[in-house]
Design a protein around this motif. Structure first.
Motif, PDB file in Angstrom:
ATOM      1  N   SER A   1     -30.211 -21.011 -36.272  1.00 52.70           N
ATOM      2  CA  SER A   1     -30.191 -19.283 -36.557  1.00 52.70           C
ATOM      3  C   SER A   1     -29.426 -18.480 -37.129  1.00 52.70           C
ATOM      4  N   GLY A   2     -29.890 -16.878 -37.222  1.00 56.89           N
ATOM      5  CA  GLY A   2     -29.419 -16.556 -38.205  1.00 56.89           C
ATOM      6  C   GLY A   2     -29.575 -15.170 -38.690  1.00 56.89           C
ATOM      7  N   ALA A   3     -29.221 -13.999 -39.237  1.00 57.79           N
ATOM      8  CA  ALA A   3     -29.828 -12.845 -40.236  1.00 57.79           C
ATOM      9  C   ALA A   3     -30.851 -13.399 -41.292  1.00 57.79           C
ATOM     10  N   HIS A   4     -31.850 -13.869 -41.165  1.00 55.23           N
ATOM     11  CA  HIS A   4     -32.462 -14.622 -41.551  1.00 55.23           C
ATOM     12  C   HIS A   4     -34.059 -13.890 -41.584  1.00 55.23           C
ATOM     13  N   THR A   5     -33.819 -12.527 -41.657  1.00 56.03           N
ATOM     14  CA  THR A   5     -35.183 -11.908 -41.292  1.00 56.03           C
ATOM     15  C   THR A   5     -36.702 -12.507 -41.465  1.00 56.03           C
TER      16      THR A   5
END
Length: 249
Positions: A69-73
């Protein structure tokens, strides 16, 4: 004994109306003596998994991100694929390697994440026309196998697909001797790395302009355990005869 597999890669094709093709394919093959896998675009994963829930067809993704998960648009994790109903994912497809600059080392990280999430990984390898003409095909394939496949791979969570890049969408098909040479080479490399048991159990698919007209000939080749099919998997009327040829092989 390895169970054969017919996998369909829809690539960037398919709308909700395309689910009717899955329903038609499921009716054509209510049971199957080989594994059936369809990998639609991410927008259709949930709906496809629901459509095929009580059928012989499994659903897979076309790639994933290495992180959970995370900030990986715009990216999708292996866990998200699993949550959407996928049981497998294609990794390292030549179009991902070319269009998104995915290296074999990147594919290995994606495969590790996918296998950790419980997904079966269909890892693609293959050479370009330049590499084929330079007569170092096996060197290219050997390096891709070594760098793309994680040490955690088994006969259950790994499928390898050989896709000669120069044959995809071109209408060109390698000779049976060329296909057999690569598949025999891959089998030997897998046995050497993972041991006889695992090496023998990993399924090897051929992917490169597989059609109803040439499927039977391809499936008769040594160490070809099935196919990764592109355009011909979009329509049930095209894919069903390929599945039938595999079941008869």
């Amino acid at each position: 004994m390895r169970r054969k597999m017919a996998a369909g890669n829809w690539k960037m094709n398919g709308l909700k109306s395309s689910l009717a093709e899955l329903e038609k394919l499921a009716r054509a093959h209510p049971t199957a003596s080989c594994d059936l896998l369809i990998c639609p675009p991410a927008t259709l994963l949930c709906a496809a998994a629901t459509t095929c829930g009580n059928s012989a067809i499994r659903i897979g993704g076309q790639t994933c991100h290495e992180a959970t998960s995370g900030a990986h648009t715009g990216d999708i994790s292996a866990q998200m694929l699993r949550d959407a109903g996928a049981t497998a994912v294609i990794l390292g497809h030549s179009e991902r390697r070319q269009d998104h600059d995915e290296r074999s080392e990147d594919v290995r990280l994606l495969a590790q994440s996918a296998q950790s999430a419980g997904l079966q990984t269909v890892i693609c390898v293959g050479e370009s026309l330049f590499q084929r003409d330079a007569t170092n095909t096996l060197d290219i394939i050997g390096a891709q196998l070594s760098l793309s496949i994680p040490d955690s791979s088994t006969g259950e969570n790994l499928v390898v697909a050989y896709e000669p890049v120069w044959a995809i969408g071109s209408g060109l098909t390698p000779t049976t001797d060329q296909i057999g040479e690569v598949h025999d080479f891959m089998r030997a490399r897998l046995e050497q790395r993972f041991g006889y048991g695992v090496g023998k159990s990993v399924r090897l698919l051929y992917g490169g302009s597989v059609k109803p007209a040439n499927a039977a000939e391809i499936f008769a080749i040594s160490n070809v355990d099935g196919a990764l099919v592109g355009g011909a998997s979009l329509k049930a009327d095209d894919f069903a005869p390929i599945i039938a040829a595999l079941e008869e092989a």
